[in-house]
Design an enzyme around this catalytic site. Structure first.
Site, PDB file in Angstrom:
ATOM      1  N   LYS A  22       0.838  -1.206   0.000  1.00 25.25           N
ATOM      2  CA  LYS A  22       0.000   0.000   0.000  1.00 25.25           C
ATOM      3  C   LYS A  22       0.872   1.255   0.000  1.00 25.25           C
ATOM      4  O   LYS A  22       0.635   2.193  -0.772  1.00 25.25           O
ATOM      5  CB  LYS A  22      -0.884  -0.002   1.258  1.00 25.25           C
ATOM      6  CG  LYS A  22      -1.500   1.340   1.591  1.00 25.25           C
ATOM      7  CD  LYS A  22      -2.336   1.276   2.839  1.00 25.25           C
ATOM      8  CE  LYS A  22      -1.603   1.589   4.124  1.00 25.25           C
ATOM      9  NZ  LYS A  22      -1.315   3.011   4.367  1.00 25.25           N
ATOM     10  N   ASN A  23       1.900   1.251   0.836  1.00 23.27           N
ATOM     11  CA  ASN A  23       2.701   2.469   0.998  1.00 23.27           C
ATOM     12  C   ASN A  23       3.627   2.750  -0.183  1.00 23.27           C
ATOM     13  O   ASN A  23       4.209   3.830  -0.274  1.00 23.27           O
ATOM     14  CB  ASN A  23       3.514   2.405   2.300  1.00 23.27           C
ATOM     15  CG  ASN A  23       2.622   2.562   3.519  1.00 23.27           C
ATOM     16  OD1 ASN A  23       1.448   2.921   3.390  1.00 23.27           O
ATOM     17  ND2 ASN A  23       3.151   2.278   4.700  1.00 23.27           N
ATOM     18  N   ARG A 121       1.636  14.802  13.143  1.00 23.79           N
ATOM     19  CA  ARG A 121       1.928  14.589  11.721  1.00 23.79           C
ATOM     20  C   ARG A 121       2.076  15.886  10.915  1.00 23.79           C
ATOM     21  O   ARG A 121       1.273  16.188  10.028  1.00 23.79           O
ATOM     22  CB  ARG A 121       0.870  13.667  11.108  1.00 23.79           C
ATOM     23  CG  ARG A 121       0.710  12.389  11.915  1.00 23.79           C
ATOM     24  CD  ARG A 121      -0.045  11.320  11.216  1.00 23.79           C
ATOM     25  NE  ARG A 121       0.760  10.644  10.226  1.00 23.79           N
ATOM     26  CZ  ARG A 121       0.439   9.480   9.665  1.00 23.79           C
ATOM     27  NH1 ARG A 121      -0.665   8.881   9.991  1.00 23.79           N
ATOM     28  NH2 ARG A 121       1.212   8.929   8.763  1.00 23.79           N
ATOM     29  N   ASP A 306       5.598   1.012  11.833  1.00 23.84           N
ATOM     30  CA  ASP A 306       4.386   0.284  11.439  1.00 23.84           C
ATOM     31  C   ASP A 306       4.358  -1.168  11.928  1.00 23.84           C
ATOM     32  O   ASP A 306       3.392  -1.883  11.670  1.00 23.84           O
ATOM     33  CB  ASP A 306       4.232   0.314   9.904  1.00 23.84           C
ATOM     34  CG  ASP A 306       3.745   1.669   9.416  1.00 23.84           C
ATOM     35  OD1 ASP A 306       3.345   2.498  10.248  1.00 23.84           O
ATOM     36  OD2 ASP A 306       3.764   1.891   8.190  1.00 23.84           O
ATOM     37  N   ARG A 398      -8.413  -0.069   5.536  1.00 25.92           N
ATOM     38  CA  ARG A 398      -7.557   0.955   4.929  1.00 25.92           C
ATOM     39  C   ARG A 398      -6.291   0.337   4.342  1.00 25.92           C
ATOM     40  O   ARG A 398      -5.782   0.823   3.336  1.00 25.92           O
ATOM     41  CB  ARG A 398      -7.138   1.980   5.986  1.00 25.92           C
ATOM     42  CG  ARG A 398      -8.158   3.052   6.255  1.00 25.92           C
ATOM     43  CD  ARG A 398      -7.507   4.189   7.025  1.00 25.92           C
ATOM     44  NE  ARG A 398      -6.174   4.444   6.505  1.00 25.92           N
ATOM     45  CZ  ARG A 398      -5.105   4.671   7.239  1.00 25.92           C
ATOM     46  NH1 ARG A 398      -5.205   4.711   8.548  1.00 25.92           N
ATOM     47  NH2 ARG A 398      -3.919   4.881   6.683  1.00 25.92           N
TER      48      ARG A 398
HETATM   49  C1  UD1 Z   1       5.846   7.549   8.643  1.00 19.90           C
HETATM   50  C2  UD1 Z   1       6.904   6.471   8.636  1.00 19.90           C
HETATM   51  C3  UD1 Z   1       6.467   5.393   7.660  1.00 19.90           C
HETATM   52  C4  UD1 Z   1       5.089   4.893   8.052  1.00 19.90           C
HETATM   53  C5  UD1 Z   1       4.085   6.037   8.209  1.00 19.90           C
HETATM   54  C6  UD1 Z   1       2.755   5.589   8.799  1.00 19.90           C
HETATM   55  C7  UD1 Z   1       9.295   6.785   8.893  1.00 19.90           C
HETATM   56  C8  UD1 Z   1      10.498   7.556   8.450  1.00 19.90           C
HETATM   57  N1  UD1 Z   1       8.172   7.081   8.260  1.00 19.90           N
HETATM   58  O1  UD1 Z   1       5.732   8.056   7.298  1.00 19.90           O
HETATM   59  O2  UD1 Z   1       7.405   4.329   7.667  1.00 19.90           O
HETATM   60  O3  UD1 Z   1       4.606   3.980   7.083  1.00 19.90           O
HETATM   61  O4  UD1 Z   1       4.618   7.021   9.089  1.00 19.90           O
HETATM   62  O5  UD1 Z   1       2.926   5.089  10.066  1.00 19.90           O
HETATM   63  O6  UD1 Z   1       9.388   5.964   9.756  1.00 19.90           O
HETATM   64  N2  UD1 Z   1       7.978  15.217  10.198  1.00 19.90           N
HETATM   65  C9  UD1 Z   1       8.124  16.567  10.429  1.00 19.90           C
HETATM   66  N3  UD1 Z   1       7.772  17.432   9.427  1.00 19.90           N
HETATM   67  C10 UD1 Z   1       7.308  17.003   8.216  1.00 19.90           C
HETATM   68  C11 UD1 Z   1       7.165  15.620   7.989  1.00 19.90           C
HETATM   69  C12 UD1 Z   1       7.515  14.758   9.006  1.00 19.90           C
HETATM   70  O7  UD1 Z   1       8.556  16.985  11.496  1.00 19.90           O
HETATM   71  O8  UD1 Z   1       7.030  17.837   7.351  1.00 19.90           O
HETATM   72  C13 UD1 Z   1       8.347  14.262  11.269  1.00 19.90           C
HETATM   73  C14 UD1 Z   1       7.124  13.490  11.764  1.00 19.90           C
HETATM   74  O9  UD1 Z   1       6.481  14.134  12.811  1.00 19.90           O
HETATM   75  C15 UD1 Z   1       7.734  12.165  12.182  1.00 19.90           C
HETATM   76  C16 UD1 Z   1       8.932  11.998  11.243  1.00 19.90           C
HETATM   77  O10 UD1 Z   1       9.212  13.278  10.721  1.00 19.90           O
HETATM   78  O11 UD1 Z   1       8.218  12.241  13.498  1.00 19.90           O
HETATM   79  C17 UD1 Z   1       8.694  11.025  10.108  1.00 19.90           C
HETATM   80  O12 UD1 Z   1       7.533  11.436   9.395  1.00 19.90           O
HETATM   81  P1  UD1 Z   1       7.247  10.990   7.907  1.00 19.90           P
HETATM   82  O13 UD1 Z   1       8.202   9.921   7.517  1.00 19.90           O
HETATM   83  O14 UD1 Z   1       7.129  12.169   7.046  1.00 19.90           O
HETATM   84  O15 UD1 Z   1       5.790  10.380   8.060  1.00 19.90           O
HETATM   85  P2  UD1 Z   1       5.057   9.497   7.027  1.00 19.90           P
HETATM   86  O16 UD1 Z   1       5.418   9.854   5.650  1.00 19.90           O
HETATM   87  O17 UD1 Z   1       3.637   9.494   7.443  1.00 19.90           O
END
Ligand code: UD1
Length: 422
Positions: A22-23, A121, A306, A398
């Site tokens: 999915k991801n 997030r 995850d 989902r």
């Molecule tokens: C993250 C996980 C991914 C998982 C998904 C859902 C990592 C690196 N990524 O991806 O494996 O499938 O959650 O659980 O493990 N952040 C910021 N600012 C931003 C974007 C992110 O500070 O603009 C921080 C977030 O708060 C978090 C970290 O960076 O602590 C990683 O976030 P990110 O990898 O962007 O989140 P997802 O893409 O949702």
């Protein structure tokens, strides 16, 4: 709403195939916006998040067709550049359309995703990166309003490893002029798969799987006649954990064990019995209890956030003490309280969970709070004595394709019932 009623204590047995990731599919679907002409993506999982992304692409004006495990996306009719709140609120990966719309059409309006059950997030890194490529961005009435003339390559150092920001900036940079360098980029296999897809349609991206991506902008990208997405490593780990907690005898196949190296290391340390194959793993029954093994969630190749909830479920019945530290999401221990209802001994201290293994869990009524928490509660229910009812299992739809059918085919005894029926 549906609930799972699980009759615990059945050892899983048989073989089960892992679905497509999915991801990986979600960013690849967003990447299809960049192409001129149709792209066919194969081996996709038919889960709700994929349908939501399909719906979003349709709202933008693209044509989206599903055929078995394939999806055909034709972006040429896109005339609307707004991703509405109604869709973005149900799936945060909707933010992936921001970079492609902006770079191809010079404008994008995307609802702010907001927080969710697992944490705040933020998307500041996505926006800062796009600004560095020349976009002007403002937030008004809950929407990100982004505009630009032709984006221009630049060097972007991410403050933090972010899967989402890496993808959004990279998608935008493929059609920018000049070269973009993303430092401290995500090395997740899903990013690598997105890069492989982009390069297959004419992009020029180097450094996949390292922390530095070099993206040379190209004039245009063509559609793809067929690209197969990678298998879902998180689904694989979920099925493996389910098999192990029941002391089952199961072959989980159709995935890449090298995407789960640390997970398998941890399983080995815990005393689980298994044998790795090229594209699968045999799980064997074991007699005694597993040993509690600590994990810290970190960006790839660290232990995946995850799989944290599923690991916690497994460790509730391991011997000794396990410490789980969650460094990605600040609020991702909601399943701990529910596991405690089943007899687990878990203490939470900030981003750390301390689990003292118990000999057995007992079935209880529990509530799922997010996708992976749902999986963890089901895993716990499979080993618990008596009946476990997991409510709010809609979260599962989902991201897990046919999880009920897959577990049932391995001999799990689960009824899917209406929540209102007691
Ligand atoms: C993250 C996980 C991914 C998982 C998904 C859902 C990592 C690196 N990524 O991806 O494996 O499938 O959650 O659980 O493990 N952040 C910021 N600012 C931003 C974007 C992110 O500070 O603009 C921080 C977030 O708060 C978090 C970290 O960076 O602590 C990683 O976030 P990110 O990898 O962007 O989140 P997802 O893409 O949702």
């Amino acid at each position: 709403m549906k609930k799972f009623v699980i009759y615990g204590g059945k050892k899983l047995k048989g073989k089960v195939k892992v679905s497509g990731s999915k991801n990986a599919t979600l960013p690849i679907m967003a990447a299809c916006i960049l192409a001129d002409g149709q792209s066919v993506i194969s081996d996709i999982p038919l889960v709700q998040d994929i349908k939501t992304m399909g719906k979003l692409l349709e709202v933008l004006g693209a044509t989206v067709e599903y055929q078995d495990k394939n999806i055909k996306i034709t972006p040429d009719t896109i005339k609307n550049y707004k991703a509405p709140y109604e869709l973005v609120k149900t799936m945060r990966a909707s933010i992936y359309v921001l970079g492609p719309l902006l770079t191809k059409y010079g404008q994008a309006i995307v609802s702010m995703p907001g927080g969710c059950a697992i944490g705040l997030r933020p998307i500041d890194l996505h926006l800062k990166g796009l600004e560095k490529l020349g976009a002007s961005i403002k937030i008004e009435h809950g929407y990100i309003i982004a505009k630009s003339k032709k984006l221009k390559g630049n060097t972007i150092v991410l403050d933090k490893v972010s899967l989402g920001a890496t993808i959004n900036i990279m998608l935008a940079a493929t059609l920018a002029s000049g070269t973009t360098i993303i430092k401290n980029a995500s090395k997740e296999p899903e990013v690598v798969d997105t890069i492989n897809f982009l390069n297959s349609i004419g992009a020029d991206i180097q450094g996949a799987g390292t922390d530095t991506l070099i993206i040379k902008g190209v004039r245009n990208l063509k559609g793809s006649q067929g690209y197969s997405v990678i298998p879902d490593r998180i689904e694989a780990a979920t099925l493996i954990t389910a098999a192990i907690i029941t002391k089952g005898d199961v072959f989980v196949y159709g995935f890449k064990p090298e995407h789960l190296t640390l997970f398998f290391e941890k399983l080995k340390e815990s005393g689980a019995k298994f044998k790795l194959e090229n594209s699968g793993v045999h799980i064997f029954p074991y007699k005694s209890r597993l040993k509690g093994i600590d994990v810290i969630t970190e960006p790839y190749p660290g232990f995946p956030t995850d799989i944290q909830a599923q690991w916690m479920a497994l460790m509730t019945v391991a011997s000794g003490r396990t410490i789980i530290k969650e460094t990605i999401w600040e609020n991702r221990f909601m399943h701990a309280l529910e596991l405690a209802r089943m007899g687990a001994d878990i203490k939470i201290d900030g981003n750390t969970a301390i689990i003292t293994g118990v000999k057995k869990l007992t079935g209880a009524n529990v509530m799922a709070s997010d996708l992976r928490a749902s999986a963890a509660l089901i895993i716990a229910g499979l080993t618990a004595e008596g009946i476990t009812e997991v409510r709010r299992i809609y979260h599962l739809d989902r991201g897990y394709e046919n999880l009920y059918q897959k577990l049932a085919s391995l001999g799990a005894k689960i009824d899917v019932m209406d929540e209102s029926i007691i």
